[in-house]
Design a protein around this motif. Sequence first.
Motif, PDB file in Angstrom:
ATOM      1  N   UNK A   1       0.841  -1.197   0.000  1.00  0.00           N
ATOM      2  CA  UNK A   1       0.000   0.000   0.000  1.00  0.00           C
ATOM      3  C   UNK A   1       0.879   1.252   0.000  1.00  0.00           C
ATOM      4  N   UNK A   2       0.503   2.204  -0.841  1.00  0.00           N
ATOM      5  CA  UNK A   2       1.294   3.430  -0.966  1.00  0.00           C
ATOM      6  C   UNK A   2       1.130   4.338   0.248  1.00  0.00           C
ATOM      7  N   UNK A   3       0.096   4.082   1.080  1.00  0.00           N
ATOM      8  CA  UNK A   3      -0.176   4.978   2.197  1.00  0.00           C
ATOM      9  C   UNK A   3       0.482   4.540   3.507  1.00  0.00           C
ATOM     10  N   UNK A   4       1.522   3.704   3.431  1.00  0.00           N
ATOM     11  CA  UNK A   4       2.245   3.292   4.634  1.00  0.00           C
ATOM     12  C   UNK A   4       3.505   4.127   4.861  1.00  0.00           C
ATOM     13  N   UNK A   5       3.581   5.268   4.223  1.00  0.00           N
ATOM     14  CA  UNK A   5       4.762   6.126   4.361  1.00  0.00           C
ATOM     15  C   UNK A   5       4.966   6.566   5.803  1.00  0.00           C
ATOM     16  N   UNK A   6       3.876   6.933   6.492  1.00  0.00           N
ATOM     17  CA  UNK A   6       3.981   7.380   7.879  1.00  0.00           C
ATOM     18  C   UNK A   6       4.583   6.293   8.769  1.00  0.00           C
ATOM     19  N   UNK A   7       4.064   5.078   8.647  1.00  0.00           N
ATOM     20  CA  UNK A   7       4.531   3.970   9.483  1.00  0.00           C
ATOM     21  C   UNK A   7       5.995   3.644   9.203  1.00  0.00           C
TER      22      UNK A   7
ATOM     23  N   UNK B   1      -0.458  11.336  15.141  1.00  0.00           N
ATOM     24  CA  UNK B   1      -0.944  11.747  13.840  1.00  0.00           C
ATOM     25  C   UNK B   1      -1.139  10.624  12.837  1.00  0.00           C
ATOM     26  N   UNK B   2      -0.881   9.378  13.234  1.00  0.00           N
ATOM     27  CA  UNK B   2      -1.030   8.261  12.293  1.00  0.00           C
ATOM     28  C   UNK B   2      -2.496   8.027  11.941  1.00  0.00           C
TER      29      UNK B   2
END
Length: 281
Positions: free
Chosen positions: A46-52, A77-78
């Motif tokens: 998934x492209x939206x795991x940048x934060x983790x 903020x996660x």
Amino acid sequence: MTSISLPIFGQGSQPAEEDGVELEYLAMPEEMTTYRMPQISVDLNAADLVQAKTVLQQLEQDLAAYPTGNATIDLIGLDQTNRRFVDELLGEGEVSVICGGAHQLRIQESVLAGVWRSQQSDGQRLLADVLEVGIMPQSVAQTAFAAAAEQIDSDMSALPDGVMNAPPLLAELNAKIAAYRPGDEAHIINLSLLPQTEQDLAFLEQRLGQGTVTILSRGYGNCRISATGSRNVWWVRYFNSQDTLILNTLEVSEVPSVACASPEDIADSHQRLREILQVYL
């Protein structure tokens, strides 16, 4: 001649006594917590795991820098997907802490020893969520005795009936409290080896008071640790896997070592996190 088939060892390995009395064996522990590679349900592509991924890379750096670094990593903020990924990867380790107060602080060691997650809420919403590397989060030592008494009440003019051996222990504790400095070796009083009546224990509990921090260390059995209302005095109770009290102690220290990670644990956690990142990132 009659042949009797018996087990080689353990219960039933000896013939029954004529009077019917049987040898009983203490039940042995059956489970012990061991490290396992985390199971992740989130789509790793998934492209939206940048934060983790950013959080975990920072955590790896903090583990590598220990003990020189003492920064925390903010998770508040996660989003839901990134939070679930971090939750599953870190998991829950052996030590849990509850710090009371207006906004209760809950601290959980991750499966990586020495990596702690602290969450604070007002009962309805999450106010704080941070990761910290260390033998124990700094907030535990800071809050455990913030409002504690500097000395234990030593007035023995009207002792309750049945109190016999508690008074000298209070005198010993007062001396150790006065002399204790951060970094000193812990002073431990083993109540299990001393002749204590139920009234003695109740008297000790009443005079020591109750603190705001409770720690549970789950391993080969449980260790339940409670801060008392007297500075740097902890009540430490060890239970076996059958939840039977096997050791009862009072300890004068900053935080009992049984609840703390060691520098060796943190070095091992750094290596494990590097292996995890190679697999999942």
